[in-house]
Motif scaffolding. Structure first.
Motif, short mmCIF file in Angstrom:
data_model
loop_
_atom_site.label_atom_id
_atom_site.label_comp_id
_atom_site.label_asym_id
_atom_site.label_seq_id
_atom_site.Cartn_x
_atom_site.Cartn_y
_atom_site.Cartn_z
N HIS A 92 3.05 17.27 2.54
CA HIS A 92 1.78 17.90 2.91
C HIS A 92 0.60 17.29 2.15
O HIS A 92 -0.46 17.08 2.76
N ASN A 93 0.75 17.00 0.88
CA ASN A 93 -0.39 16.45 0.15
C ASN A 93 -0.64 14.99 0.46
O ASN A 93 -1.79 14.55 0.53
N ILE A 94 0.42 14.21 0.64
CA ILE A 94 0.21 12.81 1.03
C ILE A 94 -0.50 12.75 2.38
O ILE A 94 -1.45 11.99 2.58
N LYS A 95 -0.06 13.58 3.32
CA LYS A 95 -0.71 13.63 4.64
C LYS A 95 -2.15 14.10 4.52
O LYS A 95 -3.07 13.52 5.12
N TYR A 96 -2.37 15.16 3.76
CA TYR A 96 -3.70 15.76 3.68
C TYR A 96 -4.73 14.79 3.11
O TYR A 96 -5.87 14.72 3.60
N TYR A 97 -4.36 14.04 2.08
CA TYR A 97 -5.33 13.19 1.40
C TYR A 97 -5.36 11.75 1.91
O TYR A 97 -6.24 10.99 1.50
N SER A 98 -4.42 11.35 2.78
CA SER A 98 -4.42 9.96 3.24
C SER A 98 -4.26 9.80 4.74
O SER A 98 -4.57 8.76 5.30
N ASP A 99 -3.68 10.80 5.43
CA ASP A 99 -3.32 10.81 6.85
C ASP A 99 -2.00 10.10 7.14
O ASP A 99 -1.63 9.92 8.29
N PHE A 100 -1.27 9.71 6.11
CA PHE A 100 0.05 9.10 6.29
C PHE A 100 1.13 10.16 6.13
O PHE A 100 1.17 10.86 5.11
N TYR A 109 8.46 8.81 -1.77
CA TYR A 109 7.17 8.30 -1.33
C TYR A 109 6.09 8.90 -2.22
O TYR A 109 6.28 9.96 -2.82
N GLY A 110 4.96 8.22 -2.30
CA GLY A 110 3.91 8.72 -3.16
C GLY A 110 2.53 8.35 -2.67
O GLY A 110 2.35 7.45 -1.83
N LEU A 111 1.55 9.06 -3.20
CA LEU A 111 0.14 8.72 -3.00
C LEU A 111 -0.54 8.81 -4.35
O LEU A 111 -0.56 9.86 -4.99
N VAL A 112 -1.08 7.68 -4.78
CA VAL A 112 -1.82 7.61 -6.04
C VAL A 112 -3.30 7.80 -5.75
O VAL A 112 -3.86 7.12 -4.87
N VAL A 113 -3.91 8.74 -6.44
CA VAL A 113 -5.37 8.92 -6.36
C VAL A 113 -5.91 8.86 -7.78
O VAL A 113 -5.50 9.64 -8.65
N THR A 114 -6.82 7.92 -8.02
CA THR A 114 -7.54 7.87 -9.29
C THR A 114 -9.02 8.07 -8.96
O THR A 114 -9.39 8.38 -7.83
N VAL A 119 -4.00 4.89 -3.04
CA VAL A 119 -2.94 3.95 -2.68
C VAL A 119 -1.67 4.73 -2.35
O VAL A 119 -1.18 5.51 -3.18
N SER A 120 -1.15 4.51 -1.15
CA SER A 120 0.16 5.08 -0.83
C SER A 120 1.25 4.12 -1.29
O SER A 120 1.05 2.90 -1.31
N ILE A 121 2.40 4.67 -1.69
CA ILE A 121 3.56 3.87 -2.09
C ILE A 121 4.70 4.22 -1.15
O ILE A 121 5.12 5.38 -1.08
N SER A 122 5.18 3.22 -0.42
CA SER A 122 6.14 3.48 0.66
C SER A 122 7.30 2.51 0.61
O SER A 122 7.23 1.46 -0.03
N ALA A 123 8.38 2.87 1.31
CA ALA A 123 9.57 2.02 1.37
C ALA A 123 9.40 0.93 2.41
O ALA A 123 8.74 1.12 3.45
N TRP A 133 -1.72 3.81 8.47
CA TRP A 133 -2.05 5.23 8.51
C TRP A 133 -2.53 5.78 7.16
O TRP A 133 -2.88 6.96 7.08
N THR A 134 -2.55 4.97 6.11
CA THR A 134 -3.30 5.36 4.91
C THR A 134 -4.73 4.96 5.20
O THR A 134 -5.20 3.90 4.81
N VAL A 135 -5.42 5.82 5.94
CA VAL A 135 -6.66 5.40 6.58
C VAL A 135 -7.79 5.19 5.59
O VAL A 135 -8.77 4.52 5.91
N ASN A 136 -7.67 5.76 4.39
CA ASN A 136 -8.76 5.69 3.42
C ASN A 136 -8.38 4.94 2.16
O ASN A 136 -9.01 5.10 1.12
N GLY A 137 -7.33 4.12 2.24
CA GLY A 137 -6.92 3.42 1.03
C GLY A 137 -5.96 2.29 1.30
O GLY A 137 -5.74 1.87 2.45
N ASP A 138 -5.36 1.80 0.24
CA ASP A 138 -4.44 0.67 0.29
C ASP A 138 -3.00 1.20 0.35
O ASP A 138 -2.75 2.41 0.29
N ASN A 139 -2.05 0.28 0.44
CA ASN A 139 -0.64 0.63 0.48
C ASN A 139 0.16 -0.39 -0.32
O ASN A 139 -0.10 -1.60 -0.25
N LEU A 140 1.10 0.10 -1.10
CA LEU A 140 2.03 -0.73 -1.85
C LEU A 140 3.44 -0.43 -1.36
O LEU A 140 3.82 0.73 -1.24
#
Length: 447
Positions: A92-100, A109-114, A119-123, A133-140
């Protein structure tokens, strides 16, 4: 010989396998899109982390301004709590803050916010989908070549921060928390899950608009149930017809969003005794008590519509239970307003059940919040209409009114009775955004 040919015909020798792995599997991704080793194949030489910015960013479920505002409010929370960075791990929080929205399947899975990045962290199994779909950031991306590469990614994105790191204490288990501590030994971990939940409980105008559209589609799904229900038809057939109808309508209404986890529960007879009982192949008979539950999930955002119905007729005892439950339902909708506590609504509704001598048949709380949540993703526990919840309703909260009673099998009128409408709390009261009819007047289906 190609890899496919070897798989079809068998390996000619161990040496040929080694040559094939060196030449066919250890590939390069060009430019900044992906970086991998080109050395001879050994697990220790394969990459831990890569970038795979495959394709263009998606439009997203909401506007850029909406997503930026969500992250901005989170950063205000971080500032107030002296938190340097956040690692979200929940759906829910990864989706809410990134749309992924991720598909876990045994991988973290994770979402880093500083204060300066998202930045989303995905497999690696997900390819470029998390990037798009991390519409507002990067992905690792982390690979499967070595164990716990996810935590190498966490270290890469957060190791420069030496202060407090927020994580979700209600989501991360003990084993993974220990791995997180090992990945960031210089950090102190504090909970961010509760603060994020309170932020999600107050909906923006864009989110309310999406949820209203979802309830419109739920009404269509309920109509499809009524269309399909008939003597001798299996629960599964009725549910599939509703789900397919809603899926097509969502695709028509919002062709730019994800079609995921749209479903219908249709329960009949004894299967109605649980609100979350799965669909079976039981065939509906005349006089059956039935429950329909439609879930028109739009890009991970949850609404539901639930109704009691009878096929052809309802017994006198069934009508007594049903009418009493509808009385509670209607009273609950009238009670929803800003300034009232969740527990106060529950206490008022208990009195009505007591009047009918039915309180002992009640099975769960009277309602809950909506948004990025469901039985797959998560729950906003502070916004449930129960006797132990002190939360005061505020404008732009969404809550359901869904009283349910269950009469045990073998008694006249046995079964579950449940209605659900969704209310948007306004400045002066509440708006009912569920419009499908309910009660004996409308939901005894004669065919």
């Amino acid at each position: 010989m190609s890899l496919t040919s070897h798989l079809r015909h068998g390996w000619s020798s161990y040496a040929s396998l080694r040559r094939l792995l060196r030449t066919d599997i250890t590939k390069h991704c060009v430019g900044s899109q992906c970086t991998m080793h080109s050395e001879p194949w050994h697990v220790e030489n394969m990459p831990h982390l890569i970038r795979f910015r495959n394709g263009e960013k998606e439009k997203g479920t909401f506007s850029k301004a909406e997503m930026d505002e969500r992250v901005s409010k989170l950063r205000n929370i971080m500032t107030n709590k002296n938190i340097e960075g956040v690692l979200f791990t929940s759906f829910h929080n990864i989706k809410y803050y990134s749309d992924f929205m991720y598909c876990e399947f045994g991988r973290p899975y994770g979402l880093v916010v500083t204060h300066d990045k998202v930045v989303s962290i995905s497999a690696n199994i997900d390819g470029g989908f998390p990037w798009r779909w991390t519409v507002n950031g990067d992905n690792l991306v982390y690979t499967d070549w070595q164990r716990d590469n996810f935590y190498r990614g966490v270290n890469q994105e957060l190791r420069q921060l030496k202060g407090k790191i927020g994580c979700e204490f209600d989501h991360i288990n003990l084993d993974n928390f220990k791995k997180l501590q090992n990945a960031l030994p210089d950090s102190t971990f504090v909970d961010i899950g509760e603060s994020a939940m309170y932020q999600r409980m107050i909906k923006s105008e864009e989110e309310i608009s999406l949820l209203k559209e979802s309830t419109r589609i739920g009404d269509i799904g309920a109509a499809a149930v009524v269309e399909a229900v008939a003597e001798g038809v299996g629960e599964h057939e009725i549910a599939m017809h509703s789900t397919n109808t809603m899926t097509r309508e969502i695709a028509k209404s919002r062709p730019d969003i994800i079609l995921q986890d749209i479903w219908t529960w249709f329960q009949s007879g004894i299967n109605t005794d649980g609100a979350h009982n799965p669909v079976t192949s039981r065939k509906v008979q005349k006089g059956d008590v039935c429950s329909l539950s439609c879930f028109p999930m739009m890009s991970g955002y949850y609404t539901s519509l639930e109704r009691t119905l009878f096929l052809d007729y309802a017994s006198d005892e069934a009508l007594r239970y049903w009418k009493a439950n509808c009385e509670v339902h209607e009273a609950g909708m009238k009670l929803v307003r800003p300034g009232i506590k969740c527990k106060e609504i529950a206490h008022e509704l208990n009195l009505i059940y007591e009047k009918h001598n039915l309180l002992h048949y009640r099975t769960f709380g009277y309602g809950h919040s909506f948004g990025v949540m469901c039985h797959y993703f998560g729950r906003e526990a502070a916004l449930e209409i129960r006797e132990d919840i002190e939360t005061v309703l505020e404008p732009n909260m969404l809550v359901s009114l869904e009283p349910m009673i269950v009469v045990p099998d073998g008694q006249p009128g046995a079964g579950g009775y449940r209605e659900l409408n969704i209310m948007v709390v306004t400045e002066e009261g509440a708006e009912n955004i569920t419009h499908f009819p309910y009660g004996p007047e409308h939901m005894i289906i004669k065919k």
